[in-house]
Design a protein around this motif. Sequence first.
Motif, short mmCIF file in Angstrom:
data_model
loop_
_atom_site.label_atom_id
_atom_site.label_comp_id
_atom_site.label_asym_id
_atom_site.label_seq_id
_atom_site.Cartn_x
_atom_site.Cartn_y
_atom_site.Cartn_z
N GLY A 17 0.12 -22.96 3.96
CA GLY A 17 -1.32 -22.94 4.18
C GLY A 17 -1.85 -24.28 4.63
N ASP A 18 -3.16 -24.36 4.76
CA ASP A 18 -3.82 -25.62 5.12
C ASP A 18 -5.24 -25.61 4.55
OD1 ASP A 18 -5.28 -23.94 6.87
OD2 ASP A 18 -3.93 -24.36 8.52
N GLY A 19 -5.89 -26.76 4.68
CA GLY A 19 -7.24 -26.87 4.15
C GLY A 19 -7.28 -26.65 2.64
N VAL A 24 1.53 -27.58 -1.68
CA VAL A 24 2.78 -28.32 -1.48
C VAL A 24 3.80 -27.77 -2.47
CG1 VAL A 24 3.91 -30.56 -1.47
CG2 VAL A 24 1.52 -30.36 -0.73
N ALA A 25 4.71 -26.93 -1.96
CA ALA A 25 5.71 -26.31 -2.83
C ALA A 25 6.87 -27.26 -3.14
CB ALA A 25 6.25 -25.03 -2.18
N ASP A 60 14.47 -20.02 4.61
CA ASP A 60 13.12 -20.49 4.93
C ASP A 60 13.25 -21.86 5.57
OD1 ASP A 60 10.39 -20.54 5.12
OD2 ASP A 60 10.00 -20.58 2.96
N ALA A 61 12.36 -22.16 6.49
CA ALA A 61 12.41 -23.44 7.20
C ALA A 61 11.51 -24.45 6.49
CB ALA A 61 11.96 -23.27 8.64
N PRO A 62 12.00 -25.65 6.25
CA PRO A 62 11.14 -26.66 5.63
C PRO A 62 10.06 -27.13 6.59
CG PRO A 62 13.22 -27.64 6.29
CD PRO A 62 13.36 -26.17 6.53
N THR A 63 8.99 -27.67 6.03
CA THR A 63 7.94 -28.27 6.85
C THR A 63 8.43 -29.59 7.44
OG1 THR A 63 6.25 -27.25 5.45
CG2 THR A 63 5.55 -29.09 6.84
N SER A 64 9.19 -30.34 6.65
CA SER A 64 9.81 -31.57 7.13
C SER A 64 11.02 -31.87 6.26
CB SER A 64 8.82 -32.74 7.11
OG SER A 64 8.38 -33.01 5.79
N GLY A 65 11.82 -32.82 6.73
CA GLY A 65 13.05 -33.16 6.01
C GLY A 65 14.27 -32.55 6.67
N GLU A 66 15.42 -32.82 6.08
CA GLU A 66 16.70 -32.37 6.63
C GLU A 66 17.45 -31.54 5.60
OE1 GLU A 66 18.01 -36.10 9.45
OE2 GLU A 66 18.23 -36.32 7.27
#
Length: 246
Positions: A17-19, A24-25, A60-66
């Motif tokens: 989500g946003d706003g 932040v999971a 699931d794809a992360p928002t950022s990271g490796e």
Amino acid sequence: MQNQPAARARALTKVYGDGDSRVVALSSVDVEFYSGRFTAIMGPSGSGKSTLMHCVAGLDAPTSGEVFLGDAELADMTDNQLTALRRDRVGFVFQAFNLLPTLTAWENITLPLDLAGREPDRELADAIVDAVGLRDRLHHRPAQLSGGQQQRVACARALITNPDVVFADEPTGALDSRSSADLLDLLRTSVDRFGRTVVMVTHEPAAAAYADRVLFLADGRLVDELTAPTADRVLDRMKHLERVAV
């Protein structure tokens, strides 16, 4: 090889989500899951346990990271490559057994191999069937099996491809205490006998005690680790985390 990571993540962040609805999971999680080891993941409700497992498993794809499985970075893979990786190199055991009702136990076990156009390794298949104790139930359909037997079929299916990692998400959640113990014994055996790497999300201290180590999450962060766990030690850590979260 033990003490080498079968799967790992660096600065793993997952945001939904946003706003005002932004959640932040996972927040900059660094973690390694060692080959030939059994790791349990625990934490209060909403701590990010299943999200961590799903991201490391390529569900699931992360928002950022490796995220790496062995030396392969998941972000570099196409959808088709990710599908092949999940089919060939990863095994899954979920709380819902996810068996196909029209297939026999054996057909459910070998389904990943059938989809890949591969024949089962008969020696490995025989060892797995004996380990799950279902040799006299292989021609039964799921409706003819108990819940514990169905989950053992699901576990055998996860092992039949000789995967790099088996991911189990609350695998005992729908089972009675005897069936839960049987399933956890089987996961432990898959590590000790077959050399598998197992990563299990659970909320049950007694289940986590089957693992070699327990990782604790809170608010999307890794906050603690316990080796050689017992149910009592795990419960004490969980009580502490829940007090801190209040």
